[in-house]
Design an enzyme around this catalytic site. Structure first.
Site, short mmCIF file in Angstrom:
data_model
loop_
_atom_site.label_atom_id
_atom_site.label_comp_id
_atom_site.label_asym_id
_atom_site.label_seq_id
_atom_site.Cartn_x
_atom_site.Cartn_y
_atom_site.Cartn_z
N ASP A 321 0.85 -1.19 0.00
CA ASP A 321 0.00 0.00 0.00
C ASP A 321 0.89 1.24 0.00
O ASP A 321 1.41 1.59 1.05
CB ASP A 321 -0.98 0.00 1.17
CG ASP A 321 -0.38 -0.52 2.48
OD1 ASP A 321 0.72 -1.09 2.49
OD2 ASP A 321 -1.05 -0.36 3.51
N GLU A 518 12.24 0.91 7.77
CA GLU A 518 11.30 -0.02 7.14
C GLU A 518 11.58 -0.21 5.66
O GLU A 518 11.25 -1.25 5.09
CB GLU A 518 9.86 0.48 7.32
CG GLU A 518 9.60 1.82 6.66
CD GLU A 518 8.15 2.23 6.67
OE1 GLU A 518 7.28 1.35 6.88
OE2 GLU A 518 7.86 3.42 6.45
#
Length: 561
Positions: A321, A518
């Site tokens: 996403d 991340e």
């Protein structure tokens, strides 16, 4: 840990789920505060917070009835049009920012796991030791108050401690945990791993599936199905057959959720195949990104708007996403979020994962001597393998490709997920050399080695975080391990080269910031990634797990830059 006795009480439900294939869509969140309704809409559109997730993670000071009564008073006193300050006053009166997760030190954490000694370079060894310490920083337990007053929280109570990703993500996440588990097992944290698996099993028992993450608003969707592979990794490390016997019905139930609720018939070359897609059918915007979704969709027709909300949640279910991977505009991957068509794209990786799930279930049942189920899941795995070959493999491109069922065509764009069948071994293994040669040619043809910061998520430059220039840890290890698993000498050498690039980039970033991120920049080694709906997050669970895996594999021959 969640005791065996308590789990047995859940197995009755698992038996029903596995037997009936859990034929309904997942239980959606029924909270008129955290998931839908005028209160959520009013607060999120008031733009009190830069990050929409902040509000839906707040605790209510009273019960939901009291909260709704306060909101009704607000709307009555303002004739349904409160200003920003009035909304802020309401939120301050009815909610509080109380962290429902407690810091927790796992009892099985050890300072010097054996894998550290396999790393030849002292700088890399020290780095791996630092990463091992990060598990303690990311370890959490859910407060007992969530168990006693669940209606006041969006957090879902789980009985055992777990590892959060880091940053804004203060709850567990589904597919993140697969790579976290790989790192925990290398750190010899077997009890912590078992507890996290039991948490997921409790989700399956309660909801029939594992949600996207540990919040009620994530009950609207799942994430890539990695529970069964996680259990396989745990069993390989511990040989805990009793754990398998006690939990196999829940594992089967989770797999059947995907089979019933996420599969669709796909026709290609005159034949019909059953394949899976991401599809999260529920109405309204994502609660944690309400304002963002609402503003994109507000000019759409009613039907188009509801389709958009389903497709945006479906893309979130994919873990990607967001990305050009899910855009369809005139049969291409161009466009923007208004062109998101996730449910019309059959993903290579998802179907490779489900093949893997079925093959592992067959292996599990064989180990406990249930040979009827062994054959059933072996045959189902073979069906997935045949379908992936027929629908996803593109001989002309020499790789697997996502398939567009809206336009009945393959999507000829580079994404590392194209190579997921190598990672899950979703191909005829006697042809490993053939697929290895094709894949190495494909990687060279796409000039992937010029990206010194890691394998890019795509070659499309958009403002989406799952596109160029970002490089994500899970995708690196899927490609690297997939190449290595073929046992082809050139593919293994390419895997090493890609692994070294990723390790060096992460290490360079760590030396500069003392943080693990991340995602990273594929073009600038050591630079963290960007774009998307929120700032880059640090911590970071799956990044740590992937680096420990790669250092464990290549640490005996690689040196710090």
């Amino acid at each position: 840990m969640l005791g065996t006795t308590n789990l047995h009480l859940l197995f009755r439900l698992a038996t029903v789920l596995a037997g009936t294939a859990a034929s309904r869509y997942p239980q959606s969140c029924n909270s008129p505060i955290y998931c839908y309704g005028d209160l959520l809409k009013t607060v999120q559109l008031a733009e009190l917070y830069n990050d929409s997730k902040t509000f839906v993670d707040l605790k209510q000071k009273g019960n939901p009835e009291e909260t709704l009564n306060k909101f009704e008073t607000l709307m009555k006193n303002t004739e349904g049009m409160p200003n920003k300050d009035q909304v802020r006053d309401f939120v301050n009166d009815a909610f509080e920012d109380k962290d429902e997760l407690l810091m927790w030190t796992p009892e099985d954490w050890t300072e010097k796991p054996a894998m550290l000694q396999t790393i030849a370079d002292s700088q890399f060894r020290d780095w791996a030791s630092d990463i091992n310490v990060l598990w303690k920083n990311l370890s959490r337990k859910t407060s007992k108050d969530v168990l006693q007053h669940p209606e006041q929280y969006s957090n879902i109570y789980v009985p055992n401690g777990f590892i959060i990703p880091g940053g804004r993500f203060r709850e567990f996440y589904y597919w993140d945990t697969y790579w976290i588990v790989q790192g925990l097992l290398l750190s010899e944290m077997y009890d912590t791993t078992r507890g996290m698996l039991e948490n997921f099993l409790s989700m399956v028992a309660r909801y029939g599936f594992v949600p996207n993450g540990g919040r009620v608003y994530y009950l609207e969707r799942s994430q890539p199905p990695m529970l069964i592979p996680m259990v396989d990794s745990y069993l390989t490390a511990t040989n805990n057959v009793t754990f398998l016997k006690n939990n196999i019905q829940l594992l089967e139930a989770e797999f059947q959720f995907w089979m019933v609720n996420r599969t669709v018939k796909v026709w290609k070359n005159g034949k019909e195949y059953l394949l899976a897609r991401y599809r999260a059918p529920s109405s309204g915007p994502r609660p944690e990104s309400y304002r963002e979704d609402y503003n994109i969709a507000k000019q759409m027709s009613d039907q188009k708007r509801e389709d958009f909300y389903i497709n945006i949640k479906s893309a979130a279910e994919s873990g990607w996403d967001f990305s050009s991977r899910w855009f369809i505009l005139n049969g291409t991957n161009e466009g923007n979020l208004t062109n998101i068509e996730t449910e019309n794209i059959i993903p290579v990786d998802l179907n490779s994962f489900l093949y893997w799930n079925a093959a592992l279930l067959s292996k599990f049942y064989n180990s406990i001597y249930d040979f009827n189920k062994t054959k059933y899941y072996h045959d189902l795995a073979e069906q997935f393998k045949a379908a992936v070959a027929a629908v996803h493999w593109c001989e002309e491109q020499g790789t697997w490709l996502d398939y567009d069922i809206l336009n009945n065509k393959s999507r000829n764009y580079f994404y590392p997920s194209n190579l997921a069948p190598l990672w899950t071994k979703c191909y005829n293994l006697e042809e490993a050399e053939y697929y290895a040669n094709k894949t190495t040619e494909y990687i060279n043809d796409e000039a992937i080695l010029k990206y010194l910061g890691g394998i890019p998520t795509s070659l499309s430059t958009t403002n989406q975080q799952w596109d160029l220039p970002n490089a994500w840890p899970p995708l690196q290890v899927i490609v690297i391990q997939g190449l290595d698993y073929t046992n082809d000498s050139y593919a293994k050498a390419l895997a090493y080269e890609l692994a070294k690039m990723w390790i060096d980039s992460n290490y360079k970033g760590y030396q500069k910031s003392r943080q693990m991120f991340e995602k990273y920049d594929a073009i600038i080694p050591g630079q963290y990634g960007g774009n998307g709906e929120y700032e880059v997050q640090q911590g970071f669970g799956w990044t740590n797990g992937v680096i420990l895996q790669l250092l464990n594999k290549y640490g005996d021959r690689i040196t710090a830059p």
